[in-house]
Scaffold this active site. Structure first.
Site, PDB file in Angstrom:
ATOM      1  N   GLY A   1      10.900   5.871 -13.748  1.00  0.00           N
ATOM      2  CA  GLY A   1       9.838   6.787 -14.156  1.00  0.00           C
ATOM      3  C   GLY A   1      10.142   8.198 -13.698  1.00  0.00           C
ATOM      4  N   GLY A   2       9.096   8.979 -13.560  1.00  0.00           N
ATOM      5  CA  GLY A   2       9.266  10.379 -13.150  1.00  0.00           C
ATOM      6  C   GLY A   2       9.898  10.496 -11.776  1.00  0.00           C
TER       7      GLY A   2
ATOM      8  N   GLY B   1      39.905  31.378 -24.502  1.00  0.00           N
ATOM      9  CA  GLY B   1      38.693  31.645 -23.727  1.00  0.00           C
ATOM     10  C   GLY B   1      38.670  30.829 -22.450  1.00  0.00           C
ATOM     11  N   ALA B   2      39.282  29.639 -22.490  1.00  0.00           N
ATOM     12  CA  ALA B   2      39.288  28.783 -21.308  1.00  0.00           C
ATOM     13  C   ALA B   2      40.056  29.441 -20.166  1.00  0.00           C
ATOM     14  CB  ALA B   2      39.883  27.428 -21.657  1.00  0.00           C
TER      15      ALA B   2
HETATM   16  C1  HXC Z   1       2.694  -0.853  -6.309  1.00  0.00           C
HETATM   17  C2  HXC Z   1       4.569  -2.157  -6.455  1.00  0.00           C
HETATM   18  C3  HXC Z   1       5.172  -1.208  -7.311  1.00  0.00           C
HETATM   19  C4  HXC Z   1       4.437  -0.038  -7.641  1.00  0.00           C
HETATM   20  C5  HXC Z   1       6.547  -2.815  -7.010  1.00  0.00           C
HETATM   21  N1  HXC Z   1       5.450  -3.130  -6.295  1.00  0.00           N
HETATM   22  N2  HXC Z   1       6.396  -1.646  -7.630  1.00  0.00           N
HETATM   23  N3  HXC Z   1       3.352  -1.962  -5.952  1.00  0.00           N
HETATM   24  N4  HXC Z   1       3.202   0.089  -7.120  1.00  0.00           N
HETATM   25  N5  HXC Z   1       4.950   0.903  -8.439  1.00  0.00           N
HETATM   26  C6  HXC Z   1       5.233  -4.301  -5.500  1.00  0.00           C
HETATM   27  C7  HXC Z   1       5.159  -5.547  -6.355  1.00  0.00           C
HETATM   28  O1  HXC Z   1       3.837  -5.717  -6.843  1.00  0.00           O
HETATM   29  C8  HXC Z   1       5.533  -6.617  -5.354  1.00  0.00           C
HETATM   30  O2  HXC Z   1       4.424  -6.897  -4.534  1.00  0.00           O
HETATM   31  C9  HXC Z   1       6.545  -5.913  -4.467  1.00  0.00           C
HETATM   32  O3  HXC Z   1       6.353  -4.521  -4.684  1.00  0.00           O
HETATM   33  C10 HXC Z   1       7.972  -6.234  -4.845  1.00  0.00           C
HETATM   34  O4  HXC Z   1       8.106  -6.063  -6.252  1.00  0.00           O
HETATM   35  P1  HXC Z   1       8.780  -7.158  -7.180  1.00  0.00           P
HETATM   36  O5  HXC Z   1       8.354  -6.862  -8.562  1.00  0.00           O
HETATM   37  O6  HXC Z   1       8.491  -8.529  -6.662  1.00  0.00           O
HETATM   38  O7  HXC Z   1      10.316  -6.860  -6.943  1.00  0.00           O
HETATM   39  P2  HXC Z   1      11.484  -6.962  -7.998  1.00  0.00           P
HETATM   40  O8  HXC Z   1      11.417  -8.231  -8.750  1.00  0.00           O
HETATM   41  O9  HXC Z   1      12.725  -6.677  -7.235  1.00  0.00           O
HETATM   42  O10 HXC Z   1      11.233  -5.785  -9.044  1.00  0.00           O
HETATM   43  C11 HXC Z   1      11.298  -4.442  -8.604  1.00  0.00           C
HETATM   44  C12 HXC Z   1      10.771  -3.530  -9.723  1.00  0.00           C
HETATM   45  C13 HXC Z   1       9.364  -4.006 -10.178  1.00  0.00           C
HETATM   46  C14 HXC Z   1      11.732  -3.571 -10.900  1.00  0.00           C
HETATM   47  C15 HXC Z   1      10.748  -2.131  -9.155  1.00  0.00           C
HETATM   48  O11 HXC Z   1       8.583  -4.197  -9.016  1.00  0.00           O
HETATM   49  C16 HXC Z   1       8.703  -3.045 -11.072  1.00  0.00           C
HETATM   50  O12 HXC Z   1       8.994  -2.992 -12.271  1.00  0.00           O
HETATM   51  N6  HXC Z   1       7.770  -2.293 -10.514  1.00  0.00           N
HETATM   52  C17 HXC Z   1       7.000  -1.342 -11.276  1.00  0.00           C
HETATM   53  C18 HXC Z   1       7.841  -0.176 -11.649  1.00  0.00           C
HETATM   54  C19 HXC Z   1       7.027   0.884 -12.310  1.00  0.00           C
HETATM   55  O13 HXC Z   1       6.667   0.750 -13.483  1.00  0.00           O
HETATM   56  N7  HXC Z   1       6.652   1.878 -11.536  1.00  0.00           N
HETATM   57  C20 HXC Z   1       5.879   2.973 -12.009  1.00  0.00           C
HETATM   58  C21 HXC Z   1       6.857   3.886 -12.707  1.00  0.00           C
HETATM   59  S1  HXC Z   1       6.057   5.283 -13.292  1.00  0.00           S
HETATM   60  P3  HXC Z   1       4.004  -8.418  -4.221  1.00  0.00           P
HETATM   61  O14 HXC Z   1       2.897  -8.259  -3.238  1.00  0.00           O
HETATM   62  O15 HXC Z   1       3.596  -8.997  -5.496  1.00  0.00           O
HETATM   63  O16 HXC Z   1       5.211  -9.046  -3.655  1.00  0.00           O
HETATM   64  C22 HXC Z   1       6.271   6.322 -12.086  1.00  0.00           C
HETATM   65  C23 HXC Z   1       5.691   7.628 -12.376  1.00  0.00           C
HETATM   66  C24 HXC Z   1       6.188   8.629 -11.418  1.00  0.00           C
HETATM   67  O17 HXC Z   1       6.826   6.067 -11.106  1.00  0.00           O
HETATM   68  C25 HXC Z   1       5.880   9.946 -12.000  1.00  0.00           C
HETATM   69  C26 HXC Z   1       6.320  11.054 -11.136  1.00  0.00           C
HETATM   70  C27 HXC Z   1       6.116  12.344 -11.845  1.00  0.00           C
END
Ligand code: HXC
Length: 535
Positions: free
Chosen positions: A197-198, A433-434
């Site tokens: 993401g961001g 030019g390079a």
């Molecule tokens: C809260 C999160 C989390 C998140 C993971 N966890 N990402 N909790 N917010 N963003 C938690 C899970 O719920 C889980 O908790 C624990 O962390 C481990 O995650 P798993 O999924 O079991 O691990 P894994 O299988 O290794 O997968 C990792 C992952 C996946 C690929 C990162 O967790 C995932 O897709 N997370 C979401 C990613 C995402 O969409 N993030 C937001 C992006 S947008 P439990 O308690 O169940 O074990 C963004 C915007 C930023 O970031 C903008 C800035 C400008």
């Protein structure tokens, strides 16, 4: 008696009250100490042993293990170990971990101060809460105040979903600091897990992004979103793994085998950099102080000027101890960038690579080198440019229509604005030019040498003759005439476009001497808010 008793009891009362205070305060201290110990123990365990085991099973170290490898022993001072997230939604009040999902502080690396944050995947997947962001901002602010590098060890699921907008605000607070710190202190990102993401934009704003081969990935929109929007099937690794970013996208500068390899390399890499834009990089005494001639250079360039050779052979022989930290070695291989030392001084090396695309400048090479030149210029690292460039790469879609004019201008701009010592050696071709772009005399090159094998011309003999004598017979004769005039460095030397034609073997000695002399160089560009480089 009464008076005595009274006095006695007064003394007793005072004694008892003092004693009780002491007992009370002792027990308070004990209580506090126990409490600190228990919270500290908890913080040290992050999200708990089970999650630590899961992290290890993925071949990854924990946030704290990473810091312990990165930092000199016993030098890490932690901040905000007890800070907790403040989210009250989604039952989060009951799920708190001391320190939340990032470990922050400062340490020494080879004795030099470095600020560091290490995201803890065992706590909510290392996701960024507003507390997490505040902790990072605090170390960034301090690093700016004392002028020391910031290193981010990234391993995070992105924005803390439960916190929503607060998390986005936290990211923006970090981005703003990344921008303000740019060009002031070195900022380095090591991607050691997910970065999605961001969230990717903080590493993208830093000076260098390194990755781990099989366990890290960076993407703005993940495979699921891509599938739903464009119906394309792609794996996480294909989309944002280290292969993609070090070979195709140019987002990352290098990938390392595993966490330990990356952290040790990061320690080594920091040794080439100054602490800030007001410092010089450390001078590391060279074990082999020899600045003797290097006879290999007299024969390294093939007689046939269209034959390739490996520019890396020249670089490794030119620099101290044959140590060259190449950046982006797998991306735009037609240009080489990286750090080395010459007689102990850090230098940034930019060199055309005749082995790939004959060393032509194309879009990717221009952008790769421009960013590197700008880093060196911002951080007082002299530039050594080794030239063998037949021109800009011809191509309809991939180059001209894709904007080689705009992108090529980036490198021209970067060299033109750079005020650090600029030392250039034209090894063979300097065409078109390079030639101008590659740190020529005309772009305020301080020292511009040519080897006797240098050819400085508008273009190669074949191309020139085909235009000048189109339709004529016996063009070979004209080709020879053209080569006689431009297939050597003498015309350029007569005009002062090169300072000297040098014996190739003497190159290291001369450059080391020049670096010494130029170490006090100081020139300024005209005052302005900032230039408007062709982005
Ligand atoms: C809260 C999160 C989390 C998140 C993971 N966890 N990402 N909790 N917010 N963003 C938690 C899970 O719920 C889980 O908790 C624990 O962390 C481990 O995650 P798993 O999924 O079991 O691990 P894994 O299988 O290794 O997968 C990792 C992952 C996946 C690929 C990162 O967790 C995932 O897709 N997370 C979401 C990613 C995402 O969409 N993030 C937001 C992006 S947008 P439990 O308690 O169940 O074990 C963004 C915007 C930023 O970031 C903008 C800035 C400008």
């Amino acid at each position: 008696m009464q008076g005595i008793n009274y006095a006695k009891s007064k003394v007793l009362r005072s004694f008892l009250s003092q004693h009780l205070k002491c007992i009370r305060s002792c027990s308070t201290i004990n209580f506090i100490q126990n409490k600190i110990k228990s919270v500290t123990d908890q913080a040290l365990l992050g999200g708990g042993q089970k999650r630590i085991d899961e992290q290890h099973a993925k071949g990854k170290l924990t946030a704290r293990e990473r810091i312990s490898i990165f930092a000199d022993p016993h030098t890490f001072t932690e901040y905000d170990m007890l800070m907790e997230h403040t989210c009250t939604d989604f039952g989060m009040e009951a799920k708190k971990y001391p320190g939340d999902s990032v470990v922050t502080g400062h340490c020494r690396v080879n004795g030099r101060l470095v600020y560091v944050f290490s995201q803890d995947f065992t706590v909510f997947g290392g996701s960024l809460s507003s507390t997490h962001a505040k902790k990072i901002c605090k170390v960034m602010d301090q690093a700016m105040a004392v002028k020391a590098p910031v290193v981010g060890l990234n391993d995070s699921g992105g924005a803390r979903i439960q916190e929503g907008l607060d998390s986005l605000a936290g990211y923006a607070d970090i981005f703003q600091r990344n921008v303000l710190a740019s060009g002031v202190i070195p900022q380095i990102s090591l991607i050691m897990g997910p970065c999605a993401g961001g969230a990717v934009y903080s590493p993208a704003l830093t000076d260098f992004t390194f990755m781990i081969e099989d366990t890290s990935y960076l993407f703005v929109t993940g495979p699921d979103v891509i599938k739903s929007v464009t119906n394309e099937n792609v794996s996480q690794a294909e989309l944002g793994g280290s292969n993609t970013h070090t070979k195709q996208s140019g987002v990352a500068h290098k990938a390392f085998k595993n966490d330990v390899d990356a952290l040790l390399n990061l320690r080594y890499f920091l040794g080439f950099l100054p602490q800030s834009n007001t410092d010089a990089a450390p001078i590391i005494p060279c074990n082999n102080l020899s600045i003797d001639d290097i006879p290999l250079f007299d024969s390294i360039v093939p007689k046939d000027s269209s034959e390739a050779y490996n520019m890396l052979d020249i670089i490794y022989s030119l620099v101290d101890e044959r140590e060259f930290f190449e950046l982006m070695p797998e991306y735009a291989k037609n240009i080489i960038t990286g750090f080395a030392r010459m007689n102990g001084r850090s230098v940034g090396i930019v060199a055309n690579q005749p082995k790939y695309l004959a060393g032509c400048l194309d879009i990717d090479a221009s952008v790769k080198a421009a960013r590197f030149v700008r880093f060196c210029d911002a951080f007082n690292i002299p530039l050594i440019t080794l030239v063998d460039v037949p021109g800009f790469l011809p191509g309809v879609v991939n180059q001209e229509i894709s904007g080689i004019i705009r992108h090529g201008a980036k490198l021209l701009y970067a060299y033109g604005e750079a005020t650090v010592p600029k030392l250039t050696v034209i090894i063979r071709k300097g065409y078109g030019g390079a030639y101008d772009v590659m740190s020529s005399k005309h772009l305020r090159g301080d020292v511009n040498y040519a080897w006797p094998t240098a050819e400085l011309a508008v273009m190669g003999a074949k191309g020139a003759v085909s235009i000048l004598y189109r339709g004529k017979e016996n063009v070979e004769v004209y080709e020879e005439e053209y080569k006689g005039k431009f297939g050597n460095p003498f015309t350029a030397a007569k005009r002062g476009f090169v300072d000297a034609i040098i014996e190739p073997a003497s190159t290291r000695r001369r450059l080391c001497q020049d670096l010494e002399i130029l170490s006090t160089k100081k020139i300024d560009n005209p005052p302005k808010k900032h230039g408007n480089m062709p982005l």
